[in-house]
Design a protein around this motif. Structure first.
Motif, PDB file in Angstrom:
ATOM      1  N   ASN A   6      -8.782 -10.164  -1.398  1.00  0.00           N
ATOM      2  CA  ASN A   6      -9.194  -8.932  -0.731  1.00  0.00           C
ATOM      3  C   ASN A   6     -10.666  -8.651  -0.971  1.00  0.00           C
ATOM      4  N   SER A   7     -11.531  -9.458  -0.392  1.00  0.00           N
ATOM      5  CA  SER A   7     -12.966  -9.295  -0.554  1.00  0.00           C
ATOM      6  C   SER A   7     -13.650  -9.618   0.757  1.00  0.00           C
ATOM      7  N   HIS A  64     -11.504 -10.517   4.684  1.00  0.00           N
ATOM      8  CA  HIS A  64     -10.347  -9.642   4.665  1.00  0.00           C
ATOM      9  C   HIS A  64     -10.471  -8.598   5.774  1.00  0.00           C
ATOM     10  N   GLU A  66     -11.732  -2.863   4.801  1.00  0.00           N
ATOM     11  CA  GLU A  66     -12.866  -2.485   3.968  1.00  0.00           C
ATOM     12  C   GLU A  66     -12.416  -1.404   2.981  1.00  0.00           C
ATOM     13  N   ARG A  90     -11.571  -6.059 -10.982  1.00  0.00           N
ATOM     14  CA  ARG A  90     -11.221  -5.911  -9.569  1.00  0.00           C
ATOM     15  C   ARG A  90     -12.337  -5.266  -8.762  1.00  0.00           C
ATOM     16  N   TYR A  91     -12.920  -4.191  -9.295  1.00  0.00           N
ATOM     17  CA  TYR A  91     -13.806  -3.375  -8.461  1.00  0.00           C
ATOM     18  C   TYR A  91     -15.296  -3.619  -8.704  1.00  0.00           C
ATOM     19  N   GLU A 119     -14.950  -8.761  -8.795  1.00  0.00           N
ATOM     20  CA  GLU A 119     -14.361  -9.434  -7.641  1.00  0.00           C
ATOM     21  C   GLU A 119     -14.775  -8.792  -6.319  1.00  0.00           C
ATOM     22  N   ARG A 120     -14.849  -7.480  -6.287  1.00  0.00           N
ATOM     23  CA  ARG A 120     -15.080  -6.776  -5.029  1.00  0.00           C
ATOM     24  C   ARG A 120     -16.510  -6.288  -4.842  1.00  0.00           C
ATOM     25  N   PHE A 179     -17.498  -3.471  -5.476  1.00  0.00           N
ATOM     26  CA  PHE A 179     -17.298  -2.140  -4.891  1.00  0.00           C
ATOM     27  C   PHE A 179     -18.047  -1.079  -5.686  1.00  0.00           C
ATOM     28  N   GLU A 214      -5.615   3.158  -3.232  1.00  0.00           N
ATOM     29  CA  GLU A 214      -6.815   2.689  -2.548  1.00  0.00           C
ATOM     30  C   GLU A 214      -6.808   3.137  -1.094  1.00  0.00           C
ATOM     31  N   HIS A 244      -8.431   2.186   2.489  1.00  0.00           N
ATOM     32  CA  HIS A 244      -9.092   1.105   3.225  1.00  0.00           C
ATOM     33  C   HIS A 244      -9.284   1.519   4.680  1.00  0.00           C
TER      34      HIS A 244
END
Length: 416
Positions: free
Chosen positions: A34-35, A40, A43, A136-137, A140-141, A143, A355, A357
């Motif tokens: 999920n990136s 993906h 968003e 994760r945030y 990986e992301r 964010f 989350e 999206h």
């Protein structure tokens, strides 16, 4: 605080099971692809995390049994959990009075510590949760920024030391002690708290629960088992010890590797089950108003945060993360309202992550919920990525505006 409040476990966040909703959780592994780089279709726009504090000292100990030594060394903060933070009210003013915390400090456990205090192990658990969120945030992301900034991250806690310290430790793990500014941890007075079922601030919730609490230990099956465990442990008849108290002490000891009475071991599963049975009786799971009064305002806040992000109406347009440091008495009714409660107490440091999206193609908003890192299929949703309108409909039975909440709470007696 009243005796009922202490008994009901709100003061100590004794685990509360809010009903027998069928376990309808679909467990799936988090979507590691999920990136944006993986193409993906969604968003990520906003993340909200409601989490339980870490491991703590017990609220009370079982009388007439072998005592554990709750020594101050069990509370030493690990150096890597230190950050520069300040505790304020919701407007940034001085921290409100903390009657719940004051109540804890009227008693001292064997060994010299207070009841309900976050331990070194509990601090590490929340640091680890922060590290998982960082992976994760941040990693990986991409964010979140790699260091804390108040414009991006909102930190809210109940006004109790263990939840405040848990928030601190999570932030330390999430940002690896990197911060551009002091971390504000916001709290509110006990009477207006929405991060747990508030018997003190809601007359109707108290009226619904108080008499059923008194009944819960007298139900035939529960009473019979309680009499047998009292006999097995050698607890004197005059002590008012129920399965909730026994469970709290038992789990605290187990978590910290401290000895328990040998006679308790055969009873472990029974203690867990009967504690749940008591709470099922207290909170009448078939009555949705109990869930509304318990966590309705919190659910409404989560939905409002998402709507503001989508509409651009927030006073903090750069905000990407809301953190809510709370209790098992918060997570359980939230899990119930979401339809994913498995009738097991959330462990120390458990989290519900919500989350928001948006579809890259249509801009349609979607909600994805995870529990302790596992994605969930919410009943009423057509997929793990749940269209926002479906999610709002699924939450409509339990979500409650502040105005409606206060109107209901002023009713001293349950309606027909």
């Amino acid at each position: 605080m009243t005796g009922f409040l202490r008994k009901a476990g709100l003061l100590g966040s004794v685990s509360v099971a809010f009903g027998s909703v069928l376990w309808s959780q679909k467990k799936t592994q988090p979507d590691g692809s999920n990136s944006p780089s993986a193409g993906h279709p969604y968003e990520l726009r906003l993340v909200q995390v409601v989490f339980r504090h870490g491991a703590r000292t017990p609220l009370k100990t079982i009388p007439d049994v072998m005592e554990a030594q709750w020594v101050p060394a069990l509370l030493d903060p690990p150096p890597h959990t230190h950050i520069d933070y300040v505790v304020t009210d919701l407007q940034g003013g001085p921290r409100p009075p903390a009657p719940i915390e004051d109540n804890y400090r009227k008693n001292i456990l064997t060994g010299g510590t207070f009841p309900g205090q976050l331990t070194t192990l509990g601090m590490q658990q929340l640091y680890d949760l922060g590290s998982r969120l960082r992976k994760r945030y941040v990693e990986e992301r991409s964010f979140l920024n790699s260091s804390f900034t108040p414009a991006e991250v909102y930190v809210r806690s109940t006004n109790i030391v263990r939840t405040i310290e848990s928030a601190r430790c999570l932030i330390a793990g999430l940002f690896q002690q990197e911060q551009k500014e002091t971390v504000p941890i916001l709290t509110t007075p006990a009477e207006s708290e929405i991060l747990y079922p508030n018997y003190h601030g809601c007359k109707l919730l108290k009226a619904r629960c108080s008499h059923r609490w008194a009944e819960s230990s007298t139900l035939p099956d529960i009473a019979a088992d309680l009499q047998r465990i009292h006999s097995a442990l050698g607890i004197a008849a005059h002590h008012r010890v129920d399965f909730i108290l026994i469970r709290d002490d038992m789990v605290a000891r187990e978590t910290h590797g401290l000895p328990s009475p040998p006679a308790l071991e055969p009873w472990r599963d029974t203690v867990e089950q009967r504690a749940v049975d008591m709470m099922l009786h207290v909170f009448q799971p078939s009555n949705r108003e109990n869930l509304q009064l318990s966590v309705g305002p919190l659910l409404h806040t989560l939905l409002d945060n998402m709507e503001e992000k989508l509409q651009g109406g927030s006073s903090e347009p750069d905000r990407k993360l809301f953190l809510y440091s709370a209790h098992d008495t918060t997570l359980i009714p939230c899990l119930m309202a979401l339809g994913i409660f498995d009738k097991k107490w959330p462990p120390y440091g458990a989290d519900i992550t919500v989350e928001l999206h948006q579809s890259q193609q249509t801009n349609e908003p979607f909600v994805k919920v995870s529990y302790m890192g596992e994605d969930q299929l919410i009943p009423g949703c057509s997929g793990v990525y749940c269209p926002l309108q479906e999610f709002k409909q699924a939450m409509s039975a339990c979500s409650l505006s502040s105005e409606r909440y206060h109107s209901l709470c002023e009713r001293a007696e349950p309606g027909p």
